[in-house]
Design a protein around this motif. Structure first.
Motif, short mmCIF file in Angstrom:
data_model
loop_
_atom_site.label_atom_id
_atom_site.label_comp_id
_atom_site.label_asym_id
_atom_site.label_seq_id
_atom_site.Cartn_x
_atom_site.Cartn_y
_atom_site.Cartn_z
N ALA A 42 -31.32 73.97 -24.35
CA ALA A 42 -30.49 74.52 -25.20
C ALA A 42 -29.35 75.30 -24.30
N THR A 74 -25.10 71.45 -32.73
CA THR A 74 -25.42 72.61 -33.85
C THR A 74 -24.53 72.58 -34.78
N TYR A 77 -24.76 71.08 -38.26
CA TYR A 77 -26.02 71.53 -39.07
C TYR A 77 -25.43 72.82 -39.95
N TYR A 102 -26.28 78.13 -40.86
CA TYR A 102 -26.73 76.74 -40.13
C TYR A 102 -28.12 76.36 -40.90
N TRP A 104 -31.20 75.56 -40.53
CA TRP A 104 -31.95 75.37 -39.17
C TRP A 104 -33.23 74.52 -39.65
N LEU A 107 -32.41 71.01 -38.40
CA LEU A 107 -32.17 71.03 -37.14
C LEU A 107 -33.76 70.89 -36.36
N HIS A 108 -34.48 71.53 -37.07
CA HIS A 108 -35.83 71.80 -36.50
C HIS A 108 -36.48 70.46 -36.60
N ILE A 147 -29.40 70.53 -26.74
CA ILE A 147 -28.98 71.40 -27.97
C ILE A 147 -27.79 71.94 -27.59
N ALA A 152 -27.61 77.78 -30.11
CA ALA A 152 -28.72 76.91 -29.79
C ALA A 152 -30.03 77.76 -29.44
N ARG A 154 -31.68 79.87 -30.03
CA ARG A 154 -32.61 80.69 -30.74
C ARG A 154 -33.45 79.28 -31.54
N THR A 155 -33.24 78.00 -31.32
CA THR A 155 -33.87 76.93 -31.99
C THR A 155 -35.47 76.92 -31.26
N GLU A 156 -36.41 76.30 -32.19
CA GLU A 156 -37.58 76.25 -31.61
C GLU A 156 -38.02 75.17 -30.84
#
Length: 230
Positions: A42, A74, A77, A102, A104, A107-108, A147, A152, A154-156
């Protein structure tokens, strides 16, 4: 994003090479532990910092090593449609600008699609028409997912998080050249709000890219030396 303008220079390529070397190192460690498979990078930073340029350069380096790679932006989204976003932000006195703009969950879900090798439709904004199109993507055989976006990192399920340490004040020229949005009072108000949200995520990063596009490991405060190809 369809129709996006990339202004790739040698600094972006150098930063991407340092990140590329780290990705290869991490992939090798995973393989040695018998955990080879999917890998996610990311890349976050403020508008004009070079996220897309570095992401694209990184993807080309991976492709040259026969590593299949896909980039997810991102900006595709957002919860609010591009044609409605300006009015939505102004009517709410810019208070809604930030990470909560966003989707999320979607995205996830697409990141999970990547891990599960699914063939799915992902959102893709056409900058020219400002419409949200659907892009069919087959994640089968894709080894690395990049990503790219303001928030970005902070995404999982991310394996490597990169933060570009430039503010929107330092990237005004890049923003003007890319002409993605009108550079009026509205734009600067949005950038100021985004600035605070983006900076709050810096501590999550595994690697920092400084204003000279040198890649630094924040844990050791040392630069990542680029291995030049023969």
């Amino acid at each position: 994003m369809l129709g996006d303008v990339l202004l790739i220079n040698d600094q972006h390529k150098s930063a991407a090479k340092a990140i590329f070397d780290r990705v290869l190192y991490d992939l090798k460690l995973l393989e040695e532990r018998g955990e080879g498979g999917k890998f996610t990078v990311a890349i976050s930073g403020e508008s004009g910092a070079g996220k897309s340029e570095i992401s694209h350069s990184l993807a080309l380096l991976l492709k040259a090593q026969n590593i299949r790679v896909k980039i997810l932006h991102t900006d595709n989204y957002y919860r609010v449609h591009p044609l409605d976003r300006r009015e939505h932000r102004i009517s709410n006195n810019y208070e809604l600008v930030g990470v909560d703009e966003y989707d999320w969950d979607t995205l996830h879900r697409n990141i999970d699609d990547f891990h599960q090798n699914r063939k799915v439709s992902v959102p893709c904004i056409d900058i020219i028409t400002e419409e949200v199109d659907e892009l069919v993507t087959d994640f089968n055989k894709i080894r690395v997912l990049v990503i790219d976006g303001l928030y970005a990192i902070r995404t999982e399920r991310v394996d490597l998080r990169v933060f570009i340490d430039l503010t929107y004040h330092e990237t005004k020229l890049s923003q003007l050249l890319r002409c993605k949005e009108p550079t009026d009072g509205y734009r600067w108000s949005v950038l100021e709000r985004e600035h605070h949200h983006v900076r709050s995520l810096m501590h999550l990063a595994d690697l920092h890219v400084d204003r000279n596009y040198q890649v630094v490991d924040p844990a050791s405060k040392q630069g990542i030396h680029v291995k030049r190809s023969p």
